[in-house]
Design an enzyme around this catalytic site. Structure first.
Site, PDB file in Angstrom:
ATOM      1  N   TYR A 207     -34.448 -20.864  15.719  1.00  0.00           N
ATOM      2  CA  TYR A 207     -35.389 -21.991  15.731  1.00  0.00           C
ATOM      3  C   TYR A 207     -35.445 -22.680  17.091  1.00  0.00           C
ATOM      4  O   TYR A 207     -36.379 -23.428  17.376  1.00  0.00           O
ATOM      5  CB  TYR A 207     -35.015 -23.036  14.660  1.00  0.00           C
ATOM      6  CG  TYR A 207     -35.240 -22.562  13.236  1.00  0.00           C
ATOM      7  CD1 TYR A 207     -35.804 -21.334  12.963  1.00  0.00           C
ATOM      8  CD2 TYR A 207     -34.891 -23.361  12.161  1.00  0.00           C
ATOM      9  CE1 TYR A 207     -36.002 -20.893  11.666  1.00  0.00           C
ATOM     10  CE2 TYR A 207     -35.085 -22.937  10.859  1.00  0.00           C
ATOM     11  CZ  TYR A 207     -35.643 -21.697  10.622  1.00  0.00           C
ATOM     12  OH  TYR A 207     -35.845 -21.271   9.330  1.00  0.00           O
TER      13      TYR A 207
ATOM     14  N   LYS B  57     -25.861 -10.890   9.448  1.00  0.00           N
ATOM     15  CA  LYS B  57     -26.563  -9.598   9.347  1.00  0.00           C
ATOM     16  C   LYS B  57     -25.973  -8.701  10.435  1.00  0.00           C
ATOM     17  O   LYS B  57     -26.678  -8.170  11.309  1.00  0.00           O
ATOM     18  CB  LYS B  57     -28.073  -9.844   9.524  1.00  0.00           C
ATOM     19  CG  LYS B  57     -28.941  -8.656   9.201  1.00  0.00           C
ATOM     20  CD  LYS B  57     -29.033  -8.325   7.727  1.00  0.00           C
ATOM     21  CE  LYS B  57     -29.899  -7.100   7.508  1.00  0.00           C
ATOM     22  NZ  LYS B  57     -29.772  -6.513   6.165  1.00  0.00           N
TER      23      LYS B  57
END
Ligand code: NAD
Length: 362
Positions: free
Chosen positions: A141, A192
């Site tokens: 972000y 991940k």
């Protein structure tokens, strides 16, 4: 010691729900000796109207001096057409950035009396008590470079950068390990790492921290599996820690397991345990001024403040017990009431929590 708490009521239902939380502060003072000085300031749309900016300098100054901040909610359609810099949300983003609030704590607790409101079957969710710790000021972000550009072949492309420094991972990791120490002692780090280098480093740093927290067990899940496990068997989790993007999604998913948005508190903390506390929901313009807003998420945000910023864990537990008590007594605001149940007003609910607290004082 007197704690300095800044109250930012905000817009629409914000002042209504905050008024009930203030009753709780007063009760903790009179019944349990909590010494707290409450100050008030404008943030969001009300600040635009009164002072010409969603985050006025006076609010900034008071926020910088406070031990903790309680926010109602900001925003509403009347400010939606303002230029981006003038919108209420800019006030909220500004205060988070200015105070360096990098750790977002979102509990998802299912009160047994509300099990039927969950999107999952009662036997899957009853007793649910998860804390999601989300990194709030880094990751994709905020990463640079970012933008929309034209490729050499003339096709436009949007791009963002997912970057985490080891220092950023360590500080959110420590916040999560400390939270796990205070709770059930089990931390699940979500990443991940099979695909992303930023996650590879995330996993390495989290693993390295474990030696400093011997009472906490650490395990790792890939985010896709974590999402699946959250809806399959959510009670397996105690504390989950993850980055900004994954945390944004997983915390909303966990929130839904608990049924009502009016029940969910949150905290955003800096590295000295100072924090901004607020309900997860927004300013609900559709029900503002009708005494229908559920104040419990805001009251539970006060409990989080007592625990995480003011060092008053005992009082935090008392507030949470009082909320459980009023639900067990059958009190429901309109968002929680079934079709045949009578709904209580915002202030009736706040008064009931105060009575339940008083009854604990004996
Ligand atoms: P919302 O959370 O305000 O409302 C969604 C629905 O939930 C509405 O039907 C509302 O009536 C209900 N609801 C919310 N809080 C409730 C409560 N305490 N008790 C009973 N019912 C409740 O979301 P929205 O409608 O998308 O947004 C309204 C405004 O709030 C927008 O301007 C948005 O930008 C702002 N917002 C602010 C924050 C914040 O201040 N942190 C967060 C989200 C949205």
């Amino acid at each position: 010691m007197t704690h300095r708490v800044l109250i930012l009521p905000g817009d629409h239902i914000g002042p209504e729900i905050v008024a009930e939380a203030v009753k709780v502060f007063h009760c903790l003072g009179s019944e349990f000796g909590l010494s707290v000085e409450l100050e008030y300031a404008n943030l969001g749309g009300c600040a635009v109207d009164a002072e010409g900016s969603p985050l006025p300098a006076s609010t900034r100054d008071l926020a910088a001096q406070a031990d903790a901040i309680l926010l109602g909610a900001v925003g509403g359609p009347e400010w939606d057409s303002l230029p981006r810099e003038q919108r209420p949300e800019r006030g909220l983003l500004g205060i988070r950035a200015e105070l360096g609030l990098f750790a977002n704590l979102r509990p998802a607790i299912l009160f047994p009396e509300l099990a039927a409101a969950s999107s999952l079957r009662t036997e899957v969710v009853s007793g649910l008590d998860i804390l999601i710790v989300r990194e709030l000021t880094g990751g994709i972000y905020f990463g640079q470079p970012r933008g929309i550009r034209e490729r050499p072949d003339g096709v436009r492309e949007g791009f963002n950068t997912l970057v985490y420094g080891a220092d950023e991972i360590e500080r959110i990791g420590r916040a999560a390990f400390e939270a796990a120490e205070r709770r059930g002692g089990a931390l699940c780090s979500v990443d991940k790492a099979n695909v992303l280098e930023s996650s590879e480093l995330w996993r390495e740093v989290m693993t390295g921290l474990q030696a400093d927290y011997p009472s906490v067990s650490l395990d790792h899940l890939y985010v896709d599996n974590a999402a699946m496990q959250l809806v399959r068997a959510p009670r397996q989790f105690d504390v989950m820690v993850t980055g900004n993007l994954f945390g944004d999604i997983l915390s909303d998913c966990a929130a839904m397991l608990t049924g009502s948005i009016g029940m969910l508190p949150s905290a955003s903390l800096d590295d000295r345990h100072r924090g901004l506390y607020e309900p997860v929901h927004g300013s609900a313009p559709d029900i503002a001024g009708q005494a229908r807003a559920n104040p419990l998420a805001t009251i539970l945000s006060v409990a989080m403040m007592l625990r995480h910023s003011l060092g008053e864990s005992d009082l935090a537990g008392r507030v949470e017990t009082a909320v459980g008590q009023v639900l067990a007594d059958g009190l429901r605001t309109a968002d929680l009431a079934g079709p045949t149940e009578r709904a209580v007003s915002t202030s009736e609910m706040g008064d009931a929590v105060v009575s339940a607290l008083k009854s604990q004082a004996g």
